[in-house]
Design a protein around this motif. Sequence first.
Motif, PDB file in Angstrom:
ATOM      1  N   GLU A 106       0.849  -1.210   0.000  1.00  0.00           N
ATOM      2  CA  GLU A 106       0.000   0.000   0.000  1.00  0.00           C
ATOM      3  C   GLU A 106       0.877   1.251   0.000  1.00  0.00           C
ATOM      4  N   GLY A 107       1.993   1.181   0.696  1.00  0.00           N
ATOM      5  CA  GLY A 107       2.948   2.300   0.686  1.00  0.00           C
ATOM      6  C   GLY A 107       3.450   2.575  -0.715  1.00  0.00           C
ATOM      7  N   LEU A 108       3.827   1.529  -1.430  1.00  0.00           N
ATOM      8  CA  LEU A 108       4.292   1.696  -2.816  1.00  0.00           C
ATOM      9  C   LEU A 108       3.171   2.231  -3.699  1.00  0.00           C
ATOM     10  N   ALA A 109       1.961   1.720  -3.482  1.00  0.00           N
ATOM     11  CA  ALA A 109       0.823   2.127  -4.321  1.00  0.00           C
ATOM     12  C   ALA A 109       0.539   3.622  -4.188  1.00  0.00           C
ATOM     13  N   ARG A 110       0.808   4.168  -2.997  1.00  0.00           N
ATOM     14  CA  ARG A 110       0.553   5.611  -2.776  1.00  0.00           C
ATOM     15  C   ARG A 110       1.532   6.499  -3.523  1.00  0.00           C
ATOM     16  N   SER A 111       2.699   5.936  -3.883  1.00  0.00           N
ATOM     17  CA  SER A 111       3.704   6.810  -4.510  1.00  0.00           C
ATOM     18  C   SER A 111       4.025   6.371  -5.937  1.00  0.00           C
ATOM     19  N   GLY A 112       3.004   5.892  -6.650  1.00  0.00           N
ATOM     20  CA  GLY A 112       3.210   5.510  -8.050  1.00  0.00           C
ATOM     21  C   GLY A 112       3.507   4.028  -8.134  1.00  0.00           C
ATOM     22  N   THR A 113       2.695   3.283  -8.859  1.00  0.00           N
ATOM     23  CA  THR A 113       2.818   1.824  -8.820  1.00  0.00           C
ATOM     24  C   THR A 113       3.918   1.327  -9.757  1.00  0.00           C
ATOM     25  N   PRO A 114       4.801   0.461  -9.241  1.00  0.00           N
ATOM     26  CA  PRO A 114       5.811  -0.155 -10.108  1.00  0.00           C
ATOM     27  C   PRO A 114       5.168  -1.275 -10.927  1.00  0.00           C
ATOM     28  N   ASP A 115       5.881  -1.765 -11.938  1.00  0.00           N
ATOM     29  CA  ASP A 115       5.383  -2.912 -12.707  1.00  0.00           C
ATOM     30  C   ASP A 115       5.590  -4.216 -11.944  1.00  0.00           C
ATOM     31  N   LEU A 116       6.765  -4.333 -11.357  1.00  0.00           N
ATOM     32  CA  LEU A 116       7.096  -5.560 -10.621  1.00  0.00           C
ATOM     33  C   LEU A 116       7.457  -5.209  -9.187  1.00  0.00           C
ATOM     34  N   VAL A 117       7.193  -6.166  -8.284  1.00  0.00           N
ATOM     35  CA  VAL A 117       7.640  -5.965  -6.906  1.00  0.00           C
ATOM     36  C   VAL A 117       8.322  -7.238  -6.405  1.00  0.00           C
ATOM     37  N   LEU A 118       9.441  -7.034  -5.726  1.00  0.00           N
ATOM     38  CA  LEU A 118      10.110  -8.126  -5.020  1.00  0.00           C
ATOM     39  C   LEU A 118       9.763  -7.959  -3.545  1.00  0.00           C
ATOM     40  N   VAL A 119       9.331  -9.025  -2.910  1.00  0.00           N
ATOM     41  CA  VAL A 119       9.075  -8.970  -1.465  1.00  0.00           C
ATOM     42  C   VAL A 119      10.185  -9.759  -0.785  1.00  0.00           C
ATOM     43  N   HIS A 120      10.891  -9.078   0.129  1.00  0.00           N
ATOM     44  CA  HIS A 120      12.077  -9.707   0.714  1.00  0.00           C
ATOM     45  C   HIS A 120      12.094  -9.562   2.233  1.00  0.00           C
ATOM     46  N   ASP A 121      12.569 -10.620   2.894  1.00  0.00           N
ATOM     47  CA  ASP A 121      12.722 -10.614   4.347  1.00  0.00           C
ATOM     48  C   ASP A 121      13.966  -9.818   4.738  1.00  0.00           C
ATOM     49  N   ALA A 122      13.812  -8.894   5.674  1.00  0.00           N
ATOM     50  CA  ALA A 122      14.987  -8.198   6.223  1.00  0.00           C
ATOM     51  C   ALA A 122      15.992  -9.206   6.786  1.00  0.00           C
ATOM     52  N   ALA A 123      15.483 -10.337   7.248  1.00  0.00           N
ATOM     53  CA  ALA A 123      16.325 -11.350   7.903  1.00  0.00           C
ATOM     54  C   ALA A 123      17.127 -12.201   6.912  1.00  0.00           C
ATOM     55  N   ARG A 124      17.135 -11.826   5.638  1.00  0.00           N
ATOM     56  CA  ARG A 124      17.942 -12.561   4.638  1.00  0.00           C
ATOM     57  C   ARG A 124      18.965 -11.613   4.006  1.00  0.00           C
ATOM     58  N   PRO A 125      20.070 -11.365   4.730  1.00  0.00           N
ATOM     59  CA  PRO A 125      21.058 -10.404   4.233  1.00  0.00           C
ATOM     60  C   PRO A 125      21.975 -10.957   3.146  1.00  0.00           C
ATOM     61  N   PHE A 126      21.864 -12.254   2.839  1.00  0.00           N
ATOM     62  CA  PHE A 126      22.784 -12.850   1.859  1.00  0.00           C
ATOM     63  C   PHE A 126      22.294 -12.740   0.419  1.00  0.00           C
ATOM     64  N   VAL A 127      21.142 -12.115   0.215  1.00  0.00           N
ATOM     65  CA  VAL A 127      20.621 -11.961  -1.158  1.00  0.00           C
ATOM     66  C   VAL A 127      21.664 -11.248  -2.023  1.00  0.00           C
ATOM     67  N   ASP A 128      21.812 -11.715  -3.271  1.00  0.00           N
ATOM     68  CA  ASP A 128      22.792 -11.064  -4.154  1.00  0.00           C
ATOM     69  C   ASP A 128      22.187 -10.770  -5.530  1.00  0.00           C
ATOM     70  N   GLU A 129      22.991 -10.119  -6.361  1.00  0.00           N
ATOM     71  CA  GLU A 129      22.499  -9.642  -7.653  1.00  0.00           C
ATOM     72  C   GLU A 129      22.032 -10.779  -8.564  1.00  0.00           C
ATOM     73  N   ALA A 130      22.712 -11.918  -8.513  1.00  0.00           N
ATOM     74  CA  ALA A 130      22.315 -13.037  -9.382  1.00  0.00           C
ATOM     75  C   ALA A 130      20.909 -13.521  -9.020  1.00  0.00           C
ATOM     76  N   LEU A 131      20.637 -13.607  -7.730  1.00  0.00           N
ATOM     77  CA  LEU A 131      19.309 -14.049  -7.280  1.00  0.00           C
ATOM     78  C   LEU A 131      18.249 -12.990  -7.623  1.00  0.00           C
ATOM     79  N   ILE A 132      18.597 -11.729  -7.416  1.00  0.00           N
ATOM     80  CA  ILE A 132      17.676 -10.638  -7.774  1.00  0.00           C
ATOM     81  C   ILE A 132      17.337 -10.704  -9.269  1.00  0.00           C
ATOM     82  N   ALA A 133      18.342 -10.937 -10.093  1.00  0.00           N
ATOM     83  CA  ALA A 133      18.127 -11.009 -11.546  1.00  0.00           C
ATOM     84  C   ALA A 133      17.192 -12.170 -11.893  1.00  0.00           C
ATOM     85  N   ARG A 134      17.397 -13.314 -11.249  1.00  0.00           N
ATOM     86  CA  ARG A 134      16.504 -14.461 -11.526  1.00  0.00           C
ATOM     87  C   ARG A 134      15.079 -14.145 -11.078  1.00  0.00           C
ATOM     88  N   ALA A 135      14.962 -13.470  -9.922  1.00  0.00           N
ATOM     89  CA  ALA A 135      13.626 -13.127  -9.409  1.00  0.00           C
ATOM     90  C   ALA A 135      12.896 -12.202 -10.386  1.00  0.00           C
TER      91      ALA A 135
END
Length: 252
Positions: A106-135
């Motif tokens: 809802e926060g994102l929707a209030r400031s202009g809607t993106p086409d895609l959204v990634l939902v990520h846990d703060a508790a997963r600090p090991f995420v990297d660019e390769a995984l983001i690209a696949r997502a």
Amino acid sequence: MSDEAAWPQGGETVAAVVVAAGKGLRVGGDLPKQYRRVGGRAVLTRTLAALAASPRITRIQPVIAPDAQDFYRECVADLEPAMREKLAEPVPGGATRQQSVAAGLEGLARSGTPDLVLVHDAARPFVDEALIARAIAAGAEHGASVPGIAVSDTIKLVEAIAPGIGAVRETPARENLRAVQTPQSFRFSLLLDAHRRAVAEGRDGFTDDGALAEWAGLPVVVFEGDSHNRKITQAADLIEADRAFSGRAFSE
Ligand code: CTP
Ligand code: MG
């Protein structure tokens, strides 16, 4: 796959929701796990930095507990200015993860809607660019997608019959099972609609957005996750993450 192939087609915009409003009860301690330091920096700082470092992600919506403003500001102060610019003002989370994700969307929707959204846990600090690209690639192509890894243990479906004892009801074929992680990736409007429907129908407690999307009738695909992308869940995970990040340059 070339790196280029993972870019969303047609200049689509990609935002991320980072849910950081949990209490971290299983890790224990006074400070919730996302604000604890691993390798000298807060878990949340590392998670935000990993997402903000991606040229594909243009906006990040943090979701935090209302009483954690000061801890959050400290995390942000540790980020490079260019990374800070991608951060939206944090919104307050809810009592469940699902409520926190909904608040972020809802926060994102209030400031202009993106086409895609990634939902990520703060508790997963090991995420990297390769995984983001696949997502991003999976979300753009399939609409609703979650990263998963093959499981090495045999998994039993049980029914609790006594404290600590479960009667085995089923043993699903291991080759068909995946342990699911984040970032989960969706067409923004599909996930927002599914969350709004869940609110309207009083459904709460989905532990991931993939399950909520399934409930809403969306076809969900699993793409290749990353075995290093562990969630800090228990105290031992925090110690292990501290070891893994110690001696590693921040921007790596
Ligand atoms: N989360 C959230 N709002 C909630 C519950 C969880 O934003 N009401 C977030 C957590 O901050 C975490 C992610 O969802 O980044 C995954 O949840 P989990 O690992 O279960 O974290 P906690 O709920 O904080 O931990 P615990 O269940 O041990 O209390
Ligand atoms: Mg939890």
